[in-house]
Write an enzyme that holds these catalytic residues in place. Sequence first.
Site, mmCIF file in Angstrom:
data_model
loop_
_atom_site.group_PDB
_atom_site.id
_atom_site.type_symbol
_atom_site.label_atom_id
_atom_site.label_comp_id
_atom_site.label_asym_id
_atom_site.label_seq_id
_atom_site.Cartn_x
_atom_site.Cartn_y
_atom_site.Cartn_z
ATOM 1 N N GLU A 1 0.829 -1.262 0.209
ATOM 2 C CA GLU A 1 -0.015 0.003 -0.041
ATOM 3 C C GLU A 1 0.914 1.028 -0.043
ATOM 4 O O GLU A 1 2.016 1.219 0.761
ATOM 5 C CB GLU A 1 -1.081 -0.159 1.328
ATOM 6 C CG GLU A 1 -1.827 1.224 1.281
ATOM 7 C CD GLU A 1 -2.847 1.058 2.373
ATOM 8 O OE1 GLU A 1 -2.883 0.390 3.543
ATOM 9 O OE2 GLU A 1 -3.679 2.043 2.518
ATOM 10 N N ARG B 1 5.348 -12.836 9.544
ATOM 11 C CA ARG B 1 5.896 -11.543 9.321
ATOM 12 C C ARG B 1 7.088 -11.347 10.216
ATOM 13 O O ARG B 1 7.288 -12.025 11.167
ATOM 14 C CB ARG B 1 4.975 -10.418 9.306
ATOM 15 C CG ARG B 1 4.580 -10.224 10.982
ATOM 16 C CD ARG B 1 3.358 -8.992 11.048
ATOM 17 N NE ARG B 1 3.687 -7.816 10.405
ATOM 18 C CZ ARG B 1 3.048 -7.187 9.625
ATOM 19 N NH1 ARG B 1 2.352 -7.689 8.857
ATOM 20 N NH2 ARG B 1 3.608 -6.164 9.149
ATOM 21 N N LYS C 1 4.398 0.707 8.946
ATOM 22 C CA LYS C 1 4.549 2.028 8.203
ATOM 23 C C LYS C 1 3.891 3.139 8.997
ATOM 24 O O LYS C 1 4.177 4.216 9.246
ATOM 25 C CB LYS C 1 3.885 2.038 6.897
ATOM 26 C CG LYS C 1 4.947 1.179 6.001
ATOM 27 C CD LYS C 1 4.191 1.350 4.453
ATOM 28 C CE LYS C 1 3.463 -0.164 4.514
ATOM 29 N NZ LYS C 1 2.603 -0.123 3.327
HETATM 30 P P1 ATP Z 1 2.375 -2.131 7.822
HETATM 31 O O1 ATP Z 1 1.935 -2.534 8.799
HETATM 32 O O2 ATP Z 1 4.085 -1.876 7.873
HETATM 33 O O3 ATP Z 1 2.070 -0.803 6.763
HETATM 34 P P2 ATP Z 1 1.417 -3.976 5.788
HETATM 35 O O4 ATP Z 1 1.371 -5.458 5.813
HETATM 36 O O5 ATP Z 1 0.210 -3.225 6.050
HETATM 37 O O6 ATP Z 1 2.670 -3.298 6.683
HETATM 38 P P3 ATP Z 1 1.583 -3.650 3.287
HETATM 39 O O7 ATP Z 1 2.163 -2.154 2.139
HETATM 40 O O8 ATP Z 1 0.300 -3.858 3.033
HETATM 41 O O9 ATP Z 1 2.250 -3.276 4.356
HETATM 42 O O10 ATP Z 1 2.565 -4.847 2.577
HETATM 43 C C1 ATP Z 1 2.912 -5.273 1.409
HETATM 44 C C2 ATP Z 1 3.223 -6.452 1.624
HETATM 45 O O11 ATP Z 1 4.404 -6.775 2.296
HETATM 46 C C3 ATP Z 1 2.495 -7.382 2.223
HETATM 47 O O12 ATP Z 1 2.092 -8.648 1.646
HETATM 48 C C4 ATP Z 1 2.696 -7.833 3.630
HETATM 49 O O13 ATP Z 1 2.213 -9.002 4.100
HETATM 50 C C5 ATP Z 1 4.117 -7.655 3.486
HETATM 51 N N1 ATP Z 1 4.770 -7.324 4.831
HETATM 52 C C6 ATP Z 1 4.479 -6.217 5.371
HETATM 53 N N2 ATP Z 1 5.085 -6.185 6.731
HETATM 54 C C7 ATP Z 1 6.022 -7.392 6.531
HETATM 55 C C8 ATP Z 1 6.662 -7.834 7.559
HETATM 56 N N3 ATP Z 1 6.984 -7.397 8.817
HETATM 57 N N4 ATP Z 1 7.158 -9.124 7.375
HETATM 58 C C9 ATP Z 1 6.906 -9.683 6.303
HETATM 59 N N5 ATP Z 1 5.995 -9.406 5.163
HETATM 60 C C10 ATP Z 1 5.634 -8.067 5.614
HETATM 61 MG MG MG Z 2 -1.406 -2.742 5.000
#
Ligand code: ATP
Ligand code: MG
Length: 578
Positions: A51, A280, A290
């Site tokens: 995102e 994760r 983020k």
């Molecule tokens: P954040 O909470 O940091 O915003 P998110 O999962 O909301 O993380 P996205 O931009 O939606 O962030 O993530 C893109 C991809 O990266 C998704 O498939 C998510 O599962 C993966 N991802 C995000 N954070 C991690 C992590 N700490 N370890 C492994 N994969 C991750």
């Molecule tokens: Mg997200």
Amino acid sequence: MTNAAANNDRNETATADAPPRDFIRERVAEDLAADRAAGRSAAVRTRFPPEPNGHLHIGHAKSICLNFGIAGDFGGACNLRFDDTNPLTEETEYVEAIERDVRWLGFDWDELHYASDYFEQIYDWAVELIRAGKAYVDSVTADQVGALRGLWHEEGKASPFRDRPVEESLDLFARMRRGEFPDGAHVLRARIDMSSGNMNLRDPVMYRIRHARHHRTGPAWCVYPTYDWAHGQSDAIEGITHSICTLEFEDHRPLYDWYLEQLAGHLPVAARPQQIEFARLSITYTVLSKRKLLELVRGGYVQGWDDPRMPTLSGLRRRGYTPEAIRDFCDRIGVTKNHEAVVDLALLEHCLRDDLNRRAERRMGVLRPLRVVIENYPEGQVEQLEAVNNPEDASAGTRQVPFSRVFYIEREDFLEDAPKGFFRLSPGREVRLRYAYFVTCVGVTKDEQGEVTELRCTYDPETRGGNAPDGRKVKATLHWVSEAHAVDGEVRLYGSLFSVAEPDAVEGDWKASLDPASLEVLHGCKLEPALARATPGELLQLERVGYFCVDPDSTAAGKPVLNRSVGLRDAWAKAKGK
Ligand code: ATP
Ligand code: MG
């Protein structure tokens, strides 16, 4: 670098006989074998779906390495898809940063997509679900939606609008899209099962009204799909075979599958994507979210997304991390389905040290200078001494380092009253100067406060190059920089952002454990003259001090700013007995 190149680089491309490295690759291999056996075309397609609401962090690197890595290993393809369904938090600046960071990490996508490109299609499919009695417009408040949904151990209650006639829902949904209602007036919900043991199946919201400008579609929409509704359908449109995400979506998988089943007749491809979850990444002494990282940026706790203390890819890059070190780290931590212990930050640092040891050229630099004068060295004489650029890489060659009568050593390399076991310089003690001579301290000069301001030494001209012809030994070798030739530099020493290993586990404000001493800036550091030409991004080792990266702030010619990437001591290797 392409996927394949990145993998070849690590010399770990899957071969026919190598067993898959993790449970996801096992699944993919099984699926491909089944497809082949059934005579179906067998091509793997994955996607990395960030995102655009912030910069990528090291957790995303794990997901990138996995998605692109699988595509590379199995001769498939990986898309980059921006999951831009929430106009309130997303920005074009983040889209650009994400593309840059994925490329920097060494991967290149097959197709670039945006969930917002599918808004029209996804809207049409929602209309199909309404027509089929599988979705309805609900007009209770968001709070009521929540209250009626119930708790996991008690059934939810149907909204009074659940049995609203199809025609009425179709009309309201069209008017929602046209902008006739304010935010929150209505939502579109899937009509599944209010008594399901899985909360996600209790008539989940598919659309909410949001009068907000979207970074790509501008004012075109005022209803936006939820993640659950948009994600699987975007996967289907792109022909994704394996939709890999993190474990918190495990409970969403039945919903992911439900939507695809309802749309089976409408979907463009026969093969349906399947969602697979993995644990994760969390690392000690940092936060990987983020939302929290954005709070640190907005609140001025750090100097930006690329602050070298940040776990973002842009921060790590500025800190001196290489893509190779990060990919090596992702390889080592592997991929599992278990919520694992938080990974030790020391492992990440170990991977960097390992890589920089091979690639970084050595230089000499004194962070906290103490002046030394060699009384028996001819005034005005300058010798160019040959120094090895990288003992790990003969092709890096040698350079000349100027030596003269007055130079600097590290303040901590001298003690007036040396305790037992301190072998560096002290009155009467002889030590080696790297690439130069043996010197003996014969006296000190102090200021009015009694602080040592200068050392007086003698040198042995027979020891040029660092060895005594009579075979006598010294126990320490010190780095030094000639005063007349020194370049003044700024050095930034970074510690971890948080003072506790698991800041996410701290009760109350997670920012309370931010370490105010995580940045120490040293001015007036004395660097050897080769560093006057250092360019931003250049990586080097200051001998005996650590690995450094030249910061983009090094704008004034001849005024380098160095970021300490990592120290020389390897806590991880030590703990593992390596
Ligand atoms: P954040 O909470 O940091 O915003 P998110 O999962 O909301 O993380 P996205 O931009 O939606 O962030 O993530 C893109 C991809 O990266 C998704 O498939 C998510 O599962 C993966 N991802 C995000 N954070 C991690 C992590 N700490 N370890 C492994 N994969 C991750
Ligand atoms: Mg997200």
